[in-house]
Scaffold this active site. Structure first.
Site, PDB file in Angstrom:
ATOM      1  N   CYS A   2      -4.160   5.252  -1.095  1.00 44.07           N
ATOM      2  CA  CYS A   2      -4.746   6.214  -2.024  1.00 44.07           C
ATOM      3  C   CYS A   2      -4.350   5.922  -3.470  1.00 44.07           C
ATOM      4  CB  CYS A   2      -4.277   7.617  -1.672  1.00 44.07           C
ATOM      5  SG  CYS A   2      -4.626   8.055   0.024  1.00 44.07           S
ATOM      6  N   ARG A  27      -6.655  -1.726  -3.810  1.00 41.75           N
ATOM      7  CA  ARG A  27      -5.579  -1.284  -2.930  1.00 41.75           C
ATOM      8  C   ARG A  27      -6.110  -0.821  -1.577  1.00 41.75           C
ATOM      9  NH1 ARG A  27      -0.904   0.384  -6.082  1.00 41.75           N
ATOM     10  NH2 ARG A  27      -0.452   1.847  -4.437  1.00 41.75           N
ATOM     11  N   TRP A  74      -7.384   6.804   1.332  1.00 41.34           N
ATOM     12  CA  TRP A  74      -7.304   5.995   2.547  1.00 41.34           C
ATOM     13  C   TRP A  74      -6.857   6.964   3.627  1.00 41.34           C
ATOM     14  CZ3 TRP A  74      -3.766   4.083   6.224  1.00 41.34           C
ATOM     15  CH2 TRP A  74      -4.161   2.931   6.906  1.00 41.34           C
ATOM     16  N   ASN A 103      -1.577  11.758  -3.149  1.00 42.98           N
ATOM     17  CA  ASN A 103      -1.234  10.572  -2.352  1.00 42.98           C
ATOM     18  C   ASN A 103      -0.003  10.909  -1.532  1.00 42.98           C
ATOM     19  OD1 ASN A 103      -3.158   9.253  -3.810  1.00 42.98           O
ATOM     20  ND2 ASN A 103      -1.747   7.934  -4.940  1.00 42.98           N
ATOM     21  N   GLY A 104       0.039  10.441  -0.284  1.00 40.44           N
ATOM     22  CA  GLY A 104       1.220  10.668   0.543  1.00 40.44           C
ATOM     23  C   GLY A 104       0.901  11.491   1.771  1.00 40.44           C
ATOM     24  N   GLU A 482       1.168 -17.312   9.288  1.00 44.16           N
ATOM     25  CA  GLU A 482       0.509 -16.837   8.071  1.00 44.16           C
ATOM     26  C   GLU A 482      -0.956 -17.289   8.060  1.00 44.16           C
ATOM     27  OE1 GLU A 482       1.267 -14.696   5.984  1.00 44.16           O
ATOM     28  OE2 GLU A 482       0.225 -15.122   4.124  1.00 44.16           O
ATOM     29  N   LYS A 486      -4.065 -14.696   7.838  1.00 42.30           N
ATOM     30  CA  LYS A 486      -5.089 -14.777   6.782  1.00 42.30           C
ATOM     31  C   LYS A 486      -6.467 -14.872   7.428  1.00 42.30           C
ATOM     32  CE  LYS A 486      -3.012 -14.128   3.451  1.00 42.30           C
ATOM     33  NZ  LYS A 486      -1.973 -13.561   4.080  1.00 42.30           N
ATOM     34  N   GLU A 489      -7.547 -11.486   9.068  1.00 40.42           N
ATOM     35  CA  GLU A 489      -7.739 -10.319   8.202  1.00 40.42           C
ATOM     36  C   GLU A 489      -8.958 -10.436   7.297  1.00 40.42           C
ATOM     37  OE1 GLU A 489      -4.343  -9.227   5.722  1.00 40.42           O
ATOM     38  OE2 GLU A 489      -3.934 -11.301   5.258  1.00 40.42           O
ATOM     39  N   HIS A 505       3.492 -22.611  27.752  1.00 38.18           N
ATOM     40  CA  HIS A 505       3.935 -21.382  28.427  1.00 38.18           C
ATOM     41  C   HIS A 505       2.870 -20.291  28.390  1.00 38.18           C
ATOM     42  CE1 HIS A 505       7.866 -23.056  28.981  1.00 38.18           C
ATOM     43  NE2 HIS A 505       7.955 -23.323  27.688  1.00 38.18           N
ATOM     44  N   LYS A 604      -4.094  -2.801   0.515  1.00 36.03           N
ATOM     45  CA  LYS A 604      -3.160  -3.711  -0.154  1.00 36.03           C
ATOM     46  C   LYS A 604      -1.730  -3.193  -0.047  1.00 36.03           C
ATOM     47  CE  LYS A 604      -2.004  -7.133  -2.763  1.00 36.03           C
ATOM     48  NZ  LYS A 604      -1.997  -8.408  -2.039  1.00 36.03           N
TER      49      LYS A 604
HETATM   50  C1  G6P Z   1      -0.413  -5.034   3.691  1.00 38.51           C
HETATM   51  C2  G6P Z   1      -1.084  -6.117   2.875  1.00 38.51           C
HETATM   52  C3  G6P Z   1      -0.438  -7.466   3.155  1.00 38.51           C
HETATM   53  C4  G6P Z   1       1.058  -7.403   2.917  1.00 38.51           C
HETATM   54  C5  G6P Z   1       1.702  -6.257   3.709  1.00 38.51           C
HETATM   55  C6  G6P Z   1       3.134  -6.020   3.283  1.00 38.51           C
HETATM   56  O1  G6P Z   1      -0.676  -5.205   5.038  1.00 38.51           O
HETATM   57  O2  G6P Z   1      -2.460  -6.174   3.185  1.00 38.51           O
HETATM   58  O3  G6P Z   1      -1.005  -8.444   2.293  1.00 38.51           O
HETATM   59  O4  G6P Z   1       1.638  -8.618   3.318  1.00 38.51           O
HETATM   60  O5  G6P Z   1       1.002  -5.035   3.465  1.00 38.51           O
HETATM   61  O6  G6P Z   1       3.114  -5.570   1.949  1.00 38.51           O
HETATM   62  P1  G6P Z   1       4.300  -5.746   0.929  1.00 38.51           P
HETATM   63  O7  G6P Z   1       3.772  -5.158  -0.355  1.00 38.51           O
HETATM   64  O8  G6P Z   1       5.456  -4.968   1.484  1.00 38.51           O
HETATM   65  O9  G6P Z   1       4.599  -7.195   0.834  1.00 38.51           O
END
Ligand code: G6P
Length: 609
Positions: A2, A27, A74, A103-104, A482, A486, A489, A505, A604
């Site tokens: 949010c 975000r 959100w 927010n929260g 990673e 990527k 997502e 395995h 984000k």
């Molecule tokens: C969300 C974002 C990711 C990020 C993760 C952790 O899932 O989409 O890109 O790696 O949060 O966020 P941070 O700000 O703690 O690295």
């Protein structure tokens, strides 16, 4: 997650409120809205679409106003439907006195709801936030600041709020606890926002509120009281050039821009590093580092993969035992506390609720030696930890982390070298060698970025697949993780990563001509082992896509595509090998036409558990 923007001005503030929402869009959110004071009433427009659609709603209702609040939501309590979108009104939508964005998460919202319903308040949403709007209206006695101060004392949970009152139209009140909120200082106008970036087009003068603060925002002044009701000064900072940082420039997507910004981001992160020394992490770092006997790394998402890579570096360079834990797991399990552990929280945003929660749990267990590796100097995580290292990636807008990830790796490598030095395991010659490698890293990264055309060609082959397997070994196993993260997502292709030695395995059962396998194959001491794993794939008709280093002896064949990186970069190789993973996911997503910077359902900054 949010986002909040609010303004008190002497001009129609709606375009700036909407611009602020646009800047917060990255975000992640599922609905948005705005409320303003217009013709002696509070009026609003809300949308479950993009901010651009909200603009149409505003035009349709001919909204304009000098004072207003806006919000991107959100969903946590209640679905993303218009009635749940903020701002919320009280006492009711027809003749509202209070408008509120929140927010929260309010943990006692059910109790508050019941109490307010008893007093005749009718709820029109399923949100926890609406209860705060009614609570403020219930407590209102002619002074909004006073009502908000009283109301926040009755809230349990986390909040940042911006509140507007019909009867005091040149005033906004903000309050925060556990969620960020800033005051933007203008000339004859003042602002509130959950993130300074939202105010980039109106002011660069920002005061960061602290937990428990309540802020009174008026045209020519603002003031703040703390949780004890005492007047406090929150220093006004000038935020450097943040408006340009959020522009796309020549790029189509922020993720693309941020991938190509990595050499610059790494160079900036290394800017003040002329030698390896504990002070890079804070004044007290030598004493802290000298007293630890182990390291615990806490993180989520991509940052967790950066932390996993650091385990290989710290254990081999500093010979300190390292545990890496997903923050949301650590915070709720019974672990064995060791006060001599260095607790390292890795987070781009410094706002991730699980990371903050995990650090708090560690501290409650007397693990007080805490270090934040973070990209946002003003974040809650920096305040929570004793020591810090700020990565200088600059603002990262794409939901899928790229430049923040590689700069985290740089910071964690510096940490490994520093711990080694404090433990007398880093010779001067080795220090100089590693510093030289770090200094040349931006150049080496640029050479990997130049492989983009070859990677694009691969992504066209992969984009038609439903599943992809990623393999890596040793410190390149986190790189494979990673890469898979990527890929899933942003392209929505199902992707999994395995430590290549684990293939036999389980995942080998999945190998067929329909299962492409991406292998991270640096020219390190595990290469021959990895080649054996690759043979296991070829023997079962699997198609391999191998990112190898020069001179690795891996040649393309009918069942194996190969792209060669121009050099083997030793311990820093994971940083170089991450780049092709990012480009592969980006181009697969581009070919599939997904919303790359705002992948569905993701945010984000994950400020809820
Ligand atoms: C969300 C974002 C990711 C990020 C993760 C952790 O899932 O989409 O890109 O790696 O949060 O966020 P941070 O700000 O703690 O690295």
């Amino acid at each position: 997650m949010c986002g909040i923007v609010g303004a008190v001005a002497q001009r129609n503030i709606l375009p700036d409120l909407v611009d602020g929402l646009k800047r917060l869009e990255y975000r992640g959110y599922d609905s948005c809205g705005v409320a303003v004071y217009q013709d002696r009433r509070l009026v609003r427009a809300r949308s479950v679409d993009r901010v651009a659609n909200l603009r149409d709603e505003i035009a349709k209702h001919a909204l304009s106003g000098y004072t207003g609040i806006a919000h991107t939501r959100w969903a946590t309590h209640g679905k993303p439907v218009t009635t749940n979108a903020h701002p919320h009104f009280s006492p009711d939508a027809d003749s509202p006195r209070i408008a509120l964005s929140h927010n929260g998460i309010i943990e006692n919202s059910d109790e508050l709801r019941a109490m307010l319903q008893e007093h005749g308040y009718v709820f029109s949403s399923q949100t926890d936030s609406e209860a705060i709007a009614h609570l403020i209206d219930y407590l209102y006695n002619g002074d909004l600041f006073d009502a908000v101060q009283q109301a926040v004392k009755k809230l349990r949970g986390s909040y940042a709020i911006a509140v507007l009152c019909r009867d005091e139209p040149h005033r906004l009140v903000g309050a925060r606890d556990g969620m960020p909120l800033v005051v933007g200082v203008g000339e004859g106008e003042n602002f509130l926002a959950s993130d300074a970036i939202a105010l980039a087009s109106v002011t660069d003068r920002i005061a960061y509120l602290e937990n428990g603060d309540v802020a009174d925002i008026q045209l020519h002044r603002h003031w703040v009281v703390d949780s004890n009701g005492q007047r406090v000064e929150r220093q006004v900072h000038t935020v450097a050039a943040h408006s340009g940082a959020a522009d796309l420039g020549l790029y189509r997507y922020y993720m693309q821009k941020e991938i190509f910004e990595q050499p610059r981001a790494v160079a900036d992160t290394l800017q003040d590093v002329t030698s390896i020394m504990p002070e890079l992490f804070g004044d007290d770092a030598w004493r802290v580092f000298n007293s630890v006997d182990s390291v615990l790394l806490l993180a989520c998402g991509g940052s967790f993969h950066a932390a996993l890579t650091a385990k290989y570096w710290i254990e081999s360079l500093a010979q300190l035992p390292v545990n890496v834990e997903i923050a949301s797991e650590y915070r709720y399990r019974e672990s064995v506390a060791n006060p001599n552990t260095l607790v390292v929280a890795v987070s781009q945003s410094g706002e991730t609720a699980d990371v903050l929660g995990a650090v708090q749990v560690a501290k409650q267990q007397q693990m007080l030696k805490t270090l934040a590796i973070c990209n946002v100097p003003s974040s809650a995580l920096i305040r929570e930890c004793q020591l810090n290292f700020i990565t200088r990636a600059g603002i990262e807008i794409g939901v899928a982390s790229t430049k923040a990830f590689t700069t985290q790796l740089v910071a964690l490598f510096l940490l490994a070298l520093t711990l080694a030095q404090v433990r007398s395991r880093l010779s001067d010659a080795d220090e100089q060698m590693h510093l030289r490698a770090l200094r040349h890293l931006p150049d080496a990264m640029s050479r990997v970025l130049a492989l983009e055309p070859q990677i694009m060609a691969w992504s066209e082959l992969l984009t038609r697949k439903d599943n992809i397997l990623f393999l890596g070994r040793g410190m390149h196993y986190p790189v494979a993780l990673e890469g898979a993260l990527k890929m899933k997502e942003i392209s929505y292709i199902h992707a999994e990563a395995y430590a290549a030695g684990e293939l036999k395995h389980g995942p080998l059962a999945l190998i067929s001509d329909q299962m492409p396998v991406v292998a991270v194959a640096p020219n390190d001491r595990l290469l021959e082992k990895l080649k054996s794993n690759m043979h296991e794939v070829s023997a079962r008709s699997g198609k391999l896509f191998v990112f190898a280093d020069i001179d690795c002896g891996i040649a393309p064949s009918a069942d194996m595509e190969v792209i060669r990186l121009t050099e083997y970069y030793g311990l820093l190789s994971p940083i170089l090998h991450t780049i092709p993973m990012q480009l592969l996911a980006f181009h697969a997503a581009l070919a599939r036409g997904t919303d790359i910077d705002k992948p569905r359902n993701l945010a984000k900054s994950v400020t809820v558990e």
